[in-house]
Design a protein around this motif. Structure first.
Motif, PDB file in Angstrom:
ATOM      1  N   SER A 295       0.822  -1.203   0.000  1.00  0.00           N
ATOM      2  CA  SER A 295       0.000   0.000   0.000  1.00  0.00           C
ATOM      3  C   SER A 295       0.859   1.257   0.000  1.00  0.00           C
ATOM      4  O   SER A 295       1.919   1.305   0.638  1.00  0.00           O
ATOM      5  CB  SER A 295      -0.924  -0.015   1.226  1.00  0.00           C
ATOM      6  OG  SER A 295      -1.702   1.154   1.298  1.00  0.00           O
ATOM      7  N   ASN A 296       0.370   2.288  -0.685  1.00  0.00           N
ATOM      8  CA  ASN A 296       1.051   3.579  -0.706  1.00  0.00           C
ATOM      9  C   ASN A 296       0.015   4.660  -0.984  1.00  0.00           C
ATOM     10  O   ASN A 296      -1.192   4.379  -0.935  1.00  0.00           O
ATOM     11  CB  ASN A 296       2.166   3.588  -1.743  1.00  0.00           C
ATOM     12  CG  ASN A 296       3.253   4.619  -1.440  1.00  0.00           C
ATOM     13  OD1 ASN A 296       3.080   5.475  -0.581  1.00  0.00           O
ATOM     14  ND2 ASN A 296       4.368   4.545  -2.146  1.00  0.00           N
TER      15      ASN A 296
ATOM     16  N   GLU B 277       8.843   8.918   1.776  1.00  0.00           N
ATOM     17  CA  GLU B 277       7.656   8.071   1.624  1.00  0.00           C
ATOM     18  C   GLU B 277       8.057   6.693   1.110  1.00  0.00           C
ATOM     19  O   GLU B 277       9.010   6.544   0.336  1.00  0.00           O
ATOM     20  CB  GLU B 277       6.631   8.735   0.708  1.00  0.00           C
ATOM     21  CG  GLU B 277       7.095   9.058  -0.705  1.00  0.00           C
ATOM     22  CD  GLU B 277       6.808   7.934  -1.670  1.00  0.00           C
ATOM     23  OE1 GLU B 277       6.062   7.008  -1.314  1.00  0.00           O
ATOM     24  OE2 GLU B 277       7.352   7.987  -2.783  1.00  0.00           O
TER      25      GLU B 277
ATOM     26  N   TYR C 223       3.939   0.544   2.434  1.00  0.00           N
ATOM     27  CA  TYR C 223       3.512  -0.091   3.676  1.00  0.00           C
ATOM     28  C   TYR C 223       3.059  -1.505   3.330  1.00  0.00           C
ATOM     29  O   TYR C 223       2.065  -1.699   2.640  1.00  0.00           O
ATOM     30  CB  TYR C 223       2.380   0.712   4.305  1.00  0.00           C
ATOM     31  CG  TYR C 223       1.764   0.109   5.540  1.00  0.00           C
ATOM     32  CD1 TYR C 223       2.524  -0.609   6.461  1.00  0.00           C
ATOM     33  CD2 TYR C 223       0.407   0.271   5.807  1.00  0.00           C
ATOM     34  CE1 TYR C 223       1.961  -1.144   7.598  1.00  0.00           C
ATOM     35  CE2 TYR C 223      -0.171  -0.251   6.951  1.00  0.00           C
ATOM     36  CZ  TYR C 223       0.602  -0.967   7.843  1.00  0.00           C
ATOM     37  OH  TYR C 223       0.034  -1.500   8.968  1.00  0.00           O
ATOM     38  N   ASN C 224       3.809  -2.507   3.789  1.00  0.00           N
ATOM     39  CA  ASN C 224       3.499  -3.910   3.506  1.00  0.00           C
ATOM     40  C   ASN C 224       2.580  -4.460   4.580  1.00  0.00           C
ATOM     41  O   ASN C 224       2.907  -4.450   5.770  1.00  0.00           O
ATOM     42  CB  ASN C 224       4.788  -4.735   3.441  1.00  0.00           C
ATOM     43  CG  ASN C 224       5.690  -4.300   2.310  1.00  0.00           C
ATOM     44  OD1 ASN C 224       5.223  -4.036   1.195  1.00  0.00           O
ATOM     45  ND2 ASN C 224       6.991  -4.212   2.564  1.00  0.00           N
ATOM     46  N   THR C 225       1.433  -4.990   4.169  1.00  0.00           N
ATOM     47  CA  THR C 225       0.429  -5.428   5.124  1.00  0.00           C
ATOM     48  C   THR C 225      -0.427  -6.548   4.511  1.00  0.00           C
ATOM     49  O   THR C 225       0.070  -7.295   3.665  1.00  0.00           O
ATOM     50  CB  THR C 225      -0.410  -4.213   5.579  1.00  0.00           C
ATOM     51  OG1 THR C 225      -1.400  -4.621   6.502  1.00  0.00           O
ATOM     52  CG2 THR C 225      -1.057  -3.483   4.413  1.00  0.00           C
TER      53      THR C 225
ATOM     54  N   GLN D 161      -4.305  -0.981   5.199  1.00  0.00           N
ATOM     55  CA  GLN D 161      -3.471  -0.280   4.228  1.00  0.00           C
ATOM     56  C   GLN D 161      -2.997   1.047   4.801  1.00  0.00           C
ATOM     57  O   GLN D 161      -3.114   1.271   6.004  1.00  0.00           O
ATOM     58  CB  GLN D 161      -4.231  -0.080   2.917  1.00  0.00           C
ATOM     59  CG  GLN D 161      -5.575   0.606   3.057  1.00  0.00           C
ATOM     60  CD  GLN D 161      -6.479   0.378   1.859  1.00  0.00           C
ATOM     61  OE1 GLN D 161      -7.072  -0.666   1.690  1.00  0.00           O
ATOM     62  NE2 GLN D 161      -6.603   1.410   1.024  1.00  0.00           N
TER      63      GLN D 161
ATOM     64  N   PHE E   2       0.321   4.213   4.429  1.00  0.00           N
ATOM     65  CA  PHE E   2       1.556   4.652   3.799  1.00  0.00           C
ATOM     66  C   PHE E   2       2.576   5.001   4.878  1.00  0.00           C
ATOM     67  O   PHE E   2       2.243   5.178   6.055  1.00  0.00           O
ATOM     68  CB  PHE E   2       1.311   5.868   2.896  1.00  0.00           C
ATOM     69  CG  PHE E   2       0.608   7.014   3.568  1.00  0.00           C
ATOM     70  CD1 PHE E   2       1.331   8.024   4.187  1.00  0.00           C
ATOM     71  CD2 PHE E   2      -0.784   7.089   3.587  1.00  0.00           C
ATOM     72  CE1 PHE E   2       0.690   9.088   4.805  1.00  0.00           C
ATOM     73  CE2 PHE E   2      -1.431   8.142   4.211  1.00  0.00           C
ATOM     74  CZ  PHE E   2      -0.692   9.145   4.815  1.00  0.00           C
ATOM     75  N   LYS E   3       3.838   5.110   4.455  1.00  0.00           N
ATOM     76  CA  LYS E   3       4.922   5.540   5.329  1.00  0.00           C
ATOM     77  C   LYS E   3       5.485   6.858   4.825  1.00  0.00           C
ATOM     78  O   LYS E   3       5.509   7.101   3.612  1.00  0.00           O
ATOM     79  CB  LYS E   3       6.032   4.491   5.371  1.00  0.00           C
ATOM     80  CG  LYS E   3       5.646   3.182   6.042  1.00  0.00           C
ATOM     81  CD  LYS E   3       6.835   2.232   6.082  1.00  0.00           C
ATOM     82  CE  LYS E   3       6.479   0.932   6.779  1.00  0.00           C
ATOM     83  NZ  LYS E   3       7.651   0.006   6.830  1.00  0.00           N
TER      84      LYS E   3
ATOM     85  N   TYR F 250       7.088   7.713   9.899  1.00  0.00           N
ATOM     86  CA  TYR F 250       6.154   6.864  10.631  1.00  0.00           C
ATOM     87  C   TYR F 250       5.136   6.284   9.655  1.00  0.00           C
ATOM     88  O   TYR F 250       5.018   6.713   8.502  1.00  0.00           O
ATOM     89  CB  TYR F 250       5.450   7.645  11.745  1.00  0.00           C
ATOM     90  CG  TYR F 250       4.549   8.755  11.248  1.00  0.00           C
ATOM     91  CD1 TYR F 250       3.188   8.555  11.073  1.00  0.00           C
ATOM     92  CD2 TYR F 250       5.078  10.005  10.934  1.00  0.00           C
ATOM     93  CE1 TYR F 250       2.364   9.567  10.614  1.00  0.00           C
ATOM     94  CE2 TYR F 250       4.266  11.023  10.476  1.00  0.00           C
ATOM     95  CZ  TYR F 250       2.906  10.802  10.316  1.00  0.00           C
ATOM     96  OH  TYR F 250       2.099  11.796   9.851  1.00  0.00           O
ATOM     97  N   THR F 251       4.376   5.286  10.133  1.00  0.00           N
ATOM     98  CA  THR F 251       3.353   4.635   9.321  1.00  0.00           C
ATOM     99  C   THR F 251       1.983   5.181   9.670  1.00  0.00           C
ATOM    100  O   THR F 251       1.625   5.257  10.855  1.00  0.00           O
ATOM    101  CB  THR F 251       3.361   3.114   9.549  1.00  0.00           C
ATOM    102  OG1 THR F 251       4.622   2.581   9.133  1.00  0.00           O
ATOM    103  CG2 THR F 251       2.264   2.437   8.742  1.00  0.00           C
TER     104      THR F 251
ATOM    105  N   ARG G   1      -1.594   4.033   9.366  1.00  0.00           N
ATOM    106  CA  ARG G   1      -2.346   2.797   9.120  1.00  0.00           C
ATOM    107  C   ARG G   1      -3.823   3.110   9.004  1.00  0.00           C
ATOM    108  O   ARG G   1      -4.418   3.750   9.869  1.00  0.00           O
ATOM    109  CB  ARG G   1      -2.109   1.808  10.255  1.00  0.00           C
ATOM    110  CG  ARG G   1      -2.972   0.555  10.163  1.00  0.00           C
ATOM    111  CD  ARG G   1      -2.739  -0.347  11.355  1.00  0.00           C
ATOM    112  NE  ARG G   1      -3.975  -0.977  11.783  1.00  0.00           N
ATOM    113  CZ  ARG G   1      -4.115  -1.702  12.887  1.00  0.00           C
ATOM    114  NH1 ARG G   1      -3.084  -1.881  13.692  1.00  0.00           N
ATOM    115  NH2 ARG G   1      -5.274  -2.231  13.202  1.00  0.00           N
TER     116      ARG G   1
END
Length: 232
Positions: A54-55, A67, A70-72, A98, A100-101, A114-115, A117
């Motif tokens: 996810s991004n 940026e 984000y793996n989920t 999902q 992003f970072k 940071y993430t 969520r």
């Protein structure tokens, strides 16, 4: 997540082996049914789940530093309704984690990378076309309801009624999903990209967030999943 994926893969492989051993003709294809009718192999329901990368995207993405993806994961259920021997409609209900970072320019956000969520309940409704007997293309609209937000591990309210943060999160997202899927017996393996069209952030107050816009960002994600048909 790894244990969940391994368990799902084991169930799918076991079910496939049983179908090939006990079934009257092994792996069925769309040509096993009468052409020109809705008596398609593409009927039934099942479960699915897998990996999500996810991004975010949009004009204000440039205002976030460092940026990253984000793996989920995601998981849920589907139903499929055959229209012809080639076409079907597939609605789904999914829990999708999902986000992003990145480094946010908002002064009220956590500092550093940071993430963010975002937990959604997604309802895609897909048109499925079998261009090969066991390979299909999926495309259709998707509506998502935001149920939880965490910024840097801290849960926050979706709305910001008291103007504490200087921005709120949109509770509803909508977009378009498209992908490919292959089937072996009751097992399904597929990949899909979903582009959200709604802004993730709304009601931004620039005086609270540091005079930098962060509101024009949208969801984007790629999913790889394994599914298991229960009735087909």
């Amino acid at each position: 997540m790894k244990h969940f994926a391994l368990l799902l893969a084991g169930c799918a492989l076991s079910a496939t082996a049983m179908a090939q051993t006990n079934g009257p003709s092994g792996v069925r294809s769309s040509t096993d049914y009468s052409p020109g009718t809705s008596d398609s192999r593409n009927n039934g329901f099942g479960i699915k789940g897998g990996f999500t990368a996810s991004n975010f995207r949009g004009d204000d993405k440039k205002n976030f530093g460092n940026e990253a993806i984000y793996n989920t994961f995601h998981a849920g259920a589907y139903a499929q309704f055959g229209v012809t021997e080639k076409f079907s409609v597939q609605p789904e209900v999914l829990y999708s984690r999902q986000g992003f970072k990145g480094d946010s320019p908002a002064s009220t956000a956590p500092s550093g990378t940071y993430t963010t969520r975002l937990d959604y309940v997604q309802v895609p409704v897909l048109l499925v076309y079998n261009f090969l007997d066991n390979v299909s293309v999926h495309v259709g609209p998707q509506v998502s309801l935001l149920t939880k937000v965490k910024e840097g591990g801290t849960e926050r309210k979706i709305a910001d009624e008291n103007n504490v943060y200087g921005y709120s999160y949109s509770s509803l997202d909508y977009g378009l999903a498209a992908g490919l899927e292959a089937r072996i017996g009751p097992a399904r393996l597929g990949g899909r990209y979903t582009a959200g069209f709604a802004d993730i952030i709304k009601d931004q107050n620039l005086s609270r967030t540091g005079q930098t816009t962060i509101s024009n960002i949208k969801n984007g994600m790629f999913q790889v999943y394994l599914g298991l048909g229960i009735s087909n």
